[in-house]
Write a protein that holds these residues in place. Structure first.
Motif, PDB file in Angstrom:
ATOM      1  N   ASP A 101      72.313  54.684  56.249  1.00 41.92           N
ATOM      2  CA  ASP A 101      73.107  54.471  57.461  1.00 41.92           C
ATOM      3  C   ASP A 101      73.885  53.162  57.414  1.00 41.92           C
ATOM      4  OD1 ASP A 101      72.031  56.767  58.395  1.00 41.92           O
ATOM      5  OD2 ASP A 101      70.567  55.808  59.709  1.00 41.92           O
ATOM      6  N   ARG A 102      73.707  52.409  56.385  1.00 40.45           N
ATOM      7  CA  ARG A 102      74.329  51.104  56.214  1.00 40.45           C
ATOM      8  C   ARG A 102      73.939  50.123  57.304  1.00 40.45           C
ATOM      9  NH1 ARG A 102      79.635  52.832  56.818  1.00 40.45           N
ATOM     10  NH2 ARG A 102      78.819  54.904  57.161  1.00 40.45           N
ATOM     11  N   THR A 103      72.815  50.403  57.965  1.00 40.76           N
ATOM     12  CA  THR A 103      72.291  49.411  58.906  1.00 40.76           C
ATOM     13  C   THR A 103      71.917  48.152  58.148  1.00 40.76           C
ATOM     14  OG1 THR A 103      71.235  51.330  59.895  1.00 40.76           O
ATOM     15  CG2 THR A 103      70.758  49.207  60.869  1.00 40.76           C
ATOM     16  N   TYR A 105      73.536  46.727  55.897  1.00 39.23           N
ATOM     17  CA  TYR A 105      74.678  45.801  55.765  1.00 39.23           C
ATOM     18  C   TYR A 105      74.642  44.747  56.852  1.00 39.23           C
ATOM     19  CZ  TYR A 105      77.023  49.053  52.533  1.00 39.23           C
ATOM     20  OH  TYR A 105      77.349  49.842  51.473  1.00 39.23           O
ATOM     21  N   SER A 106      74.424  45.219  58.082  1.00 36.74           N
ATOM     22  CA  SER A 106      74.501  44.251  59.172  1.00 36.74           C
ATOM     23  C   SER A 106      73.307  43.297  59.160  1.00 36.74           C
ATOM     24  CB  SER A 106      74.604  44.975  60.513  1.00 36.74           C
ATOM     25  OG  SER A 106      73.564  45.903  60.636  1.00 36.74           O
ATOM     26  N   THR A 109      73.894  40.828  55.929  1.00 38.58           N
ATOM     27  CA  THR A 109      75.019  39.908  56.055  1.00 38.58           C
ATOM     28  C   THR A 109      74.729  38.835  57.102  1.00 38.58           C
ATOM     29  OG1 THR A 109      76.044  41.487  57.546  1.00 38.58           O
ATOM     30  CG2 THR A 109      76.808  41.492  55.275  1.00 38.58           C
ATOM     31  N   LYS A 110      73.526  38.887  57.648  1.00 40.37           N
ATOM     32  CA  LYS A 110      73.015  37.738  58.396  1.00 40.37           C
ATOM     33  C   LYS A 110      72.265  36.871  57.380  1.00 40.37           C
ATOM     34  CE  LYS A 110      74.043  38.910  62.702  1.00 40.37           C
ATOM     35  NZ  LYS A 110      75.405  39.393  62.339  1.00 40.37           N
ATOM     36  N   LEU A 308      74.526  47.330  47.046  1.00 38.44           N
ATOM     37  CA  LEU A 308      74.401  48.155  48.249  1.00 38.44           C
ATOM     38  C   LEU A 308      75.741  48.744  48.681  1.00 38.44           C
ATOM     39  CD1 LEU A 308      71.986  45.752  50.043  1.00 38.44           C
ATOM     40  CD2 LEU A 308      71.410  48.024  49.235  1.00 38.44           C
TER      41      LEU A 308
ATOM     42  N   LYS C  58      82.396  43.365  50.188  1.00 36.47           N
ATOM     43  CA  LYS C  58      80.959  43.375  49.862  1.00 36.47           C
ATOM     44  C   LYS C  58      80.591  42.208  48.971  1.00 36.47           C
ATOM     45  CE  LYS C  58      79.779  48.256  50.283  1.00 36.47           C
ATOM     46  NZ  LYS C  58      79.377  49.430  49.487  1.00 36.47           N
ATOM     47  N   GLY C  88      80.155  36.469  60.249  1.00 36.97           N
ATOM     48  CA  GLY C  88      79.770  37.618  61.047  1.00 36.97           C
ATOM     49  C   GLY C  88      80.477  38.824  60.464  1.00 36.97           C
ATOM     50  N   PHE C  89      79.746  39.938  60.369  1.00 34.62           N
ATOM     51  CA  PHE C  89      80.327  41.100  59.691  1.00 34.62           C
ATOM     52  C   PHE C  89      80.198  42.335  60.559  1.00 34.62           C
ATOM     53  CE2 PHE C  89      79.527  44.634  56.500  1.00 34.62           C
ATOM     54  CZ  PHE C  89      80.879  44.852  56.247  1.00 34.62           C
ATOM     55  N   PRO C  91      80.556  46.183  59.912  1.00 35.41           N
ATOM     56  CA  PRO C  91      80.793  47.193  58.877  1.00 35.41           C
ATOM     57  C   PRO C  91      81.661  48.336  59.408  1.00 35.41           C
ATOM     58  CG  PRO C  91      78.447  46.869  59.293  1.00 35.41           C
ATOM     59  CD  PRO C  91      79.178  46.199  60.393  1.00 35.41           C
ATOM     60  N   GLU C  92      82.199  49.078  58.484  1.00 32.81           N
ATOM     61  CA  GLU C  92      82.970  50.261  58.859  1.00 32.81           C
ATOM     62  C   GLU C  92      82.019  51.293  59.481  1.00 32.81           C
ATOM     63  OE1 GLU C  92      84.881  52.004  55.529  1.00 32.81           O
ATOM     64  OE2 GLU C  92      85.750  53.654  56.676  1.00 32.81           O
ATOM     65  N   ASN C  93      82.460  51.943  60.522  1.00 30.60           N
ATOM     66  CA  ASN C  93      81.600  52.889  61.245  1.00 30.60           C
ATOM     67  C   ASN C  93      80.177  52.365  61.395  1.00 30.60           C
ATOM     68  OD1 ASN C  93      83.632  54.791  61.450  1.00 30.60           O
ATOM     69  ND2 ASN C  93      83.162  55.577  59.405  1.00 30.60           N
ATOM     70  N   TYR C  95      76.459  51.471  62.172  1.00 34.23           N
ATOM     71  CA  TYR C  95      75.342  52.295  62.622  1.00 34.23           C
ATOM     72  C   TYR C  95      74.169  51.354  62.793  1.00 34.23           C
ATOM     73  CZ  TYR C  95      72.362  56.370  62.993  1.00 34.23           C
ATOM     74  OH  TYR C  95      71.496  57.331  63.440  1.00 34.23           O
ATOM     75  N   ALA C 157      78.221  40.832  65.369  1.00 34.57           N
ATOM     76  CA  ALA C 157      78.802  39.987  64.330  1.00 34.57           C
ATOM     77  C   ALA C 157      79.008  38.570  64.841  1.00 34.57           C
ATOM     78  CB  ALA C 157      80.126  40.581  63.868  1.00 34.57           C
TER      79      ALA C 157
END
Lengths: 308, 378, 293
Positions: A101-103, A105-106, A109-110, A308, C58, C88-89, C91-93, C95, C157
């Motif tokens: 779900d690319r959760t 990533y968020s 990136t912290k 990732l 990325k 602060g990021f 992401p695309e779409n 979730y 973000a």
């Protein structure tokens, strides 16, 4: 403006950032726990209640030893099953899901080191397993407590004439010796320790497999090998029987790489009335700590530079 | 493998490093693990060995379950299966399933207990009732001489094997004692096992009494039995009917011995020396009643006897019944007996009750006042 | 790029290749790309799908590592976790954990940024206010619309008060009204002096908010510069009028016709010239052309 202008920011970042922050780990752990709780995993408690109450009601025509034993077997069996499933499926469900779900990533990136993420997830799962085991234990112990008193009353009722105080106390001692006793807590702890190792195994697997199903299957296979390995050694290579060097080598490799999960199976003995010395419990706890450390470390090695 | 490759493109070097870590630490953990395994084995947590024969005993699922930490649960399931086979009177299956439960969890005494019970009691009783309806002599012979003894032996061997596994528990030695006492009629062996059982920490007190009972039945061991029985009689908290009878029987044995080996003068000499030994008075009374049929001298002897506070209460009954032999005193004796019967009916044996009934009819006691309403048996 | 220029982001000679399973050759996702973004700038990264925008981002965020070259954020290498403290990021779409409420989501990310409990409380209200989600504060994310998710993503973000905000396709799949809200938020960030990097294929939007634009095609930065210089056609002048009547337009046309050497090329409503440029730089293929072939 020159490049030197970045220096205050650079310094600020470095001073603000902690290499390891328990509060970040706890944030991830608690988030994992909350997530699982809100996935309504605790509905399993209903199934558990039905199981132990069923075990209680269905076997009323047996001797009290059998009755108490079946209650304990079903409870411990369900506890082992639920704890292992939560450990493996929980880990396999959440980490690959975060990636898919690319959760992730968020989160990454912290300013969160990757090992903190892994440890946080593992702790969250372990916390869930621990809470479930505590809840199941409370239910189990309560049912056992009421059952043993019920059995005592029934047995006294069935005695001919007026039983003497001595008879009652001897009966009580006999029944309660197989009922609620401190030793059962050691059994619950052993169930938890095994589940913890299983979670750590699933953690390693989930770092190199992004599919949930793959993680579950591989983890279950390892879980099974972990149970069977020590037995497989005896089974295929009985002592004194010389076998091919190759087979011995393979068996050795398996024993080295895979954990011996059989070690945590003390519940069988506890139900039949044996007691686990504290020194053994410490050993098991130490071994679990060791596995958690090594598997976390290995999963970090695999995960640290994962693209990732 | 395809998923692995497709899923993420990560450095294979890291996989090798991971494997290296696992191998290095694997070497470190192995001694610790095998030490722990050994300790578990020593503490009796590794009694079941999943070898070929264990594999053959269990179904596939049960075998996996037993390996996977559900050994006790699998044992319980086989316990239930044995119970079902018992209901179907399928004794071969019962035996097979009992073997599984006992081998899966040999330290759980109840498994052995149930196994022995199913063999030596349930299966045995089933064949005995079958033999009662059998017309075929050969079949009868086969059942009585081969099948029934074989189930007794099976029960006994389950119990004996179980006793080895559960040395702390009173249970299996007790079961062995039961088998010897109730099935083989061997009080000597039964008493030995009951004694063993009674010495266990968790043994209920009735096992020691069972030991005394069996010992009291052993011919030639009366001295030893009397020690145990009189101790229980005088010191024990519970004075059961059996204990009372054993006490009376053993004392009667010693009385007879005294009477047979001593003349009346010798007995009189003895009683002077051992004033507190009430048995000698009984011997003297027995002597007078036997050879001389002198009731009044016997009564005198009993009069001395019952003064002794140590004398068991059944002597008072004997005394009263003796008085009742003299028709002149029958009514007075009946009064005594009536009080005795109302306060401690336990001291009356079946023969005593018959006698009591006779006294009641001699005295023409109206039916509604009679102590013994119809049959003397209780 | 000179070393002496002020930099929020500096990417130097970045190359990223991915191995292809069971094949020897590798896919080059980013090819020797260099770019820098100055503090306070709003930088737009545009390029067709698969051009390397996301890969570049990325690398910048440390999610993947560069095959060669370097990337720094405020002078700190992207490979260092500490560098994420200023970033602060979105992401695309995006979730997020759909079992969390809006407020819990912000709080969770706040904790990850090392904020204190008390600060998190204030910051959560502040950000929910900013992205206009106070009303959905205690609703679980499972019930959020795409635009709301995008906005909670933006709030997330911003929770650590970053000096650089990276937005990957911030308006993808968002309706026009939501899209406008996001654009306004980016303008607010710009006003606060926060550096913004955004990628988008909605060129109109990029044109509206970006100071500088880089066009990526097949892993290479093919054009870069201030928006003004990139889309300016030097020998042409555009007059945009409001409420001009036909009389006025006729007058102007007459005036132009009187001048020697001046031609009226076209009149009508203004068009997105960036799009033209974009299509030209990326091989001139528009969707329609592709559909025909």
């Amino acid at each position: 403006m020159t490049v030197e202008n970045n220096e205050p920011i650079y310094n600020e970042l470095n001073s603000k950032f902690k290499l390891f922050s328990p509060s970040r780990v706890m944030a991830i752990a608690m988030n994992t726990f909350t997530q699982l709780v809100r996935m309504k995993v605790f509905y399993f408690l209903l199934i558990f209640s039905v199981l132990i109450i069923g075990a209680n009601v269905l076997f009323l025509n047996f001797t009290f030893e059998q009755e108490l034993k079946i209650l304990q077997d079903v409870s411990f069996g369900a506890m082992t099953l639920f704890a292992s499933i939560f450990s493996i499926v929980g880990t396999a469900l959440l980490i690959p899901k975060d990636i898919e779900d690319r959760t992730l990533y968020s989160i990454l990136t912290k300013p969160v080191p990757r090992f903190e993420y892994l440890i946080g997830k593992l702790l969250g799962i372990l916390f869930l397993v621990a809470v479930s085991l505590v809840l199941m234990s409370i239910l189990f112990f309560a049912v056992l407590f009421f059952r043993q008193h019920g059995i005592l009353a029934e047995e006294i009722n069935q005695m001919r004439g007026q039983p003497t105080a001595e008879q009652i106390s001897s009966l009580k001692e006999n029944i309660f010796a197989q009922g609620l006793r401190l030793e059962l807590i050691n059994g619950v702890v052993a169930v938890f320790l095994k589940a913890a190792v299983a979670a750590a195994i699933a953690l390693v697997v989930s770092t190199f497999a992004s599919s949930t199903l793959f993680t579950i299957i591989v983890s279950l296979v390892i879980y099974f090998i972990g149970h069977a390995q020590s037995m497989a050694l005896d089974y295929y290579f009985p002592e004194g029987d010389m076998h091919g060097a190759f087979q011995r080598f393979i068996a050795g490799i398996v024993a080295i790489i895979f954990p011996n999960l059989q070690i945590f199976n003390v519940v069988d003995g506890i139900v039949s009335g044996q007691s686990v010395p504290m020194s053994l419990m410490f050993r098991l706890t130490g071994l679990t700590g060791f596995y958690l450390f090594i598997y976390s470390f290995v999963s970090w090695v695999l995960f640290a530079k994962k693209e990732l | 493998m395809i998923i692995l490759v497709k899923s993420k493109l990560f450095s294979y070097g890291r996989v090798l490093v991971s494997l290296a870590i696992l191998v290095v630490f694997g070497f470190l953990k192995i001694p610790f693990e095998s030490q722990t395994e050994q300790k578990l084995k020593d503490k009796g947590f590794r009694d079941w060995v999943p070898n070929m024969s264990a594999r053959e005993q269990l179904t596939q699922a049960s075998f996996i379950g037993a390996i996977g930490g559900f050994r006790s649960l699998v044992a319980s399931i086989y316990d239930l299966r044995a119970h079902e086979a018992f209901r179907d009177k399928d004794w071969g299956s019962v035996e097979r399933f009992r073997k599984v439960t006992t081998s899966l969890q040999p330290r759980f005494a109840k498994h052995w207990d149930l196994a022995a019970w199913d063999m030596a009691w349930n299966a045995y009783a089933y064949y005995r009732s079958k033999s009662e309806f059998s017309d075929d002599d050969l079949e009868l012979w086969r059942i009585e001489k081969m099948i029934m003894p074989s189930y007794l032996e099976k029960g006994l061997s389950f119990a004996k094997e179980g006793a080895k596994w559960t040395p702390e528990s009173y249970r299996l030695p007790m079961v062995i004692g039961d088998i010897y006492a109730q099935k083989y009629n061997n009080p000597k062996l039964a008493s030995e096992w009951y004694f063993k059982s009674s010495q266990a920490k968790d043994a209920p007190s009735y096992i020691y009494r069972a030991y005394a009972t069996q010992l009291a039945k052993c011919v030639g061991m009366e001295e030893e039995a009397y020690k145990v029985v009189s101790n229980l009689y005088n010191g024990g908290k519970v004075r059961t009917l059996t204990l009372r009878r054993d006490m009376e029987r053993l004392e009667a044995y010693f009385v007879n011995k005294l009477v047979q080996s001593n003349s009346i003068n010798e007995l009189k000499e003895m009683v002077k020396k051992e004033n507190s030994n009430y048995i000698i008075y009984d011997a003297i009374a027995t002597h007078y009643l036997g050879e001389e049929n002198n009731i009044s001298l016997a009564v005198n002897a009993y009069r001395e006897l019952v003064k002794n506070p140590k004398a068991p209460d059944f002597y008072r009954r004997k005394f009263a019944l003796l008085i009742a032999r003299d028709p002149a005193n029958e009514e007075r004796a009946y009064g005594l007996l009536k009080n005795m019967y109302l306060s401690t009916p336990q001291i009356f044996r079946r023969v005593d009750l018959i006698e009591l009934k006779k006294i009641e009819s001699n005295l023409n006691i109206p039916l509604n006042e009679k102590l013994i309403k119809s049959d003397a048996s209780r | 790029m000179s070393k002496d220029l002020p930099t929020a982001v500096q990417i130097k000679n970045l190359t990223k290749t991915f191995p292809v399973p069971f094949k020897k050759e590798k896919v080059v996702a980013v090819d020797n790309l260099s770019l820098s973004v100055m503090p306070g700038e709003v930088y737009g990264l545009i390029g067709p799908n698969g051009s390397g925008k996301s890969t570049t981002m990325k690398v910048l965020l440390g999610l993947i590592s560069a095959t060669s070259g370097s990337s720094t954020v405020f002078g700190m290498s992207s490979t260092e976790t500490a560098s994420r403290g200023s970033v602060g990021f979105l992401p695309e779409n995006p979730y997020f954990y759909k079992y969390l409420t809006g407020a819990e989501t912000i709080a969770f990310y706040g904790k990850l940024c090392g904020l204190k409990r008390k600060v998190i409380k204030e910051r959560t209200s502040e950000l929910l206010n900013l992205v206009e989600l106070e009303g959905a504060r205690d609703r679980r994310l499972a019930g959020y619309s795409k635009g709301m998710l995008q906005r909670i993503g933006l709030a997330q973000a911003l929770v650590g008060r970053p000096k650089l905000v990276v937005l990957d396709e911030p308006t993808a799949g968002v309706d026009p009204a939501g899209s406008r809200k996001i654009r306004d938020l980016i303008m607010q960030l710009k006003d606060q002096g926060i550096t913004v990097i955004l990628s988008s294929h909605l060129l109109e939007q990029v044109q509206e908010v970006c100071d500088r634009v880089g066009i990526i095609f097949e892993g290479k930065l093919v054009r870069e510069g201030s928006l003004k210089t990139l889309i300016e056609i030097e020998d042409q002048t555009e007059i945009v009028l409001e409420n001009a009547g036909s009389d006025l337009l006729k007058k102007i046309t007459d005036l132009i016709n009187q001048e020697n050497g001046v031609n009226l090329i076209r009149s009508g409503r203004p068009r997105t010239t960036l799009e033209t440029l974009f299509l030209k730089e990326t091989g001139g293929e528009s969707k329609d052309v592709r559909n025909e072939s």
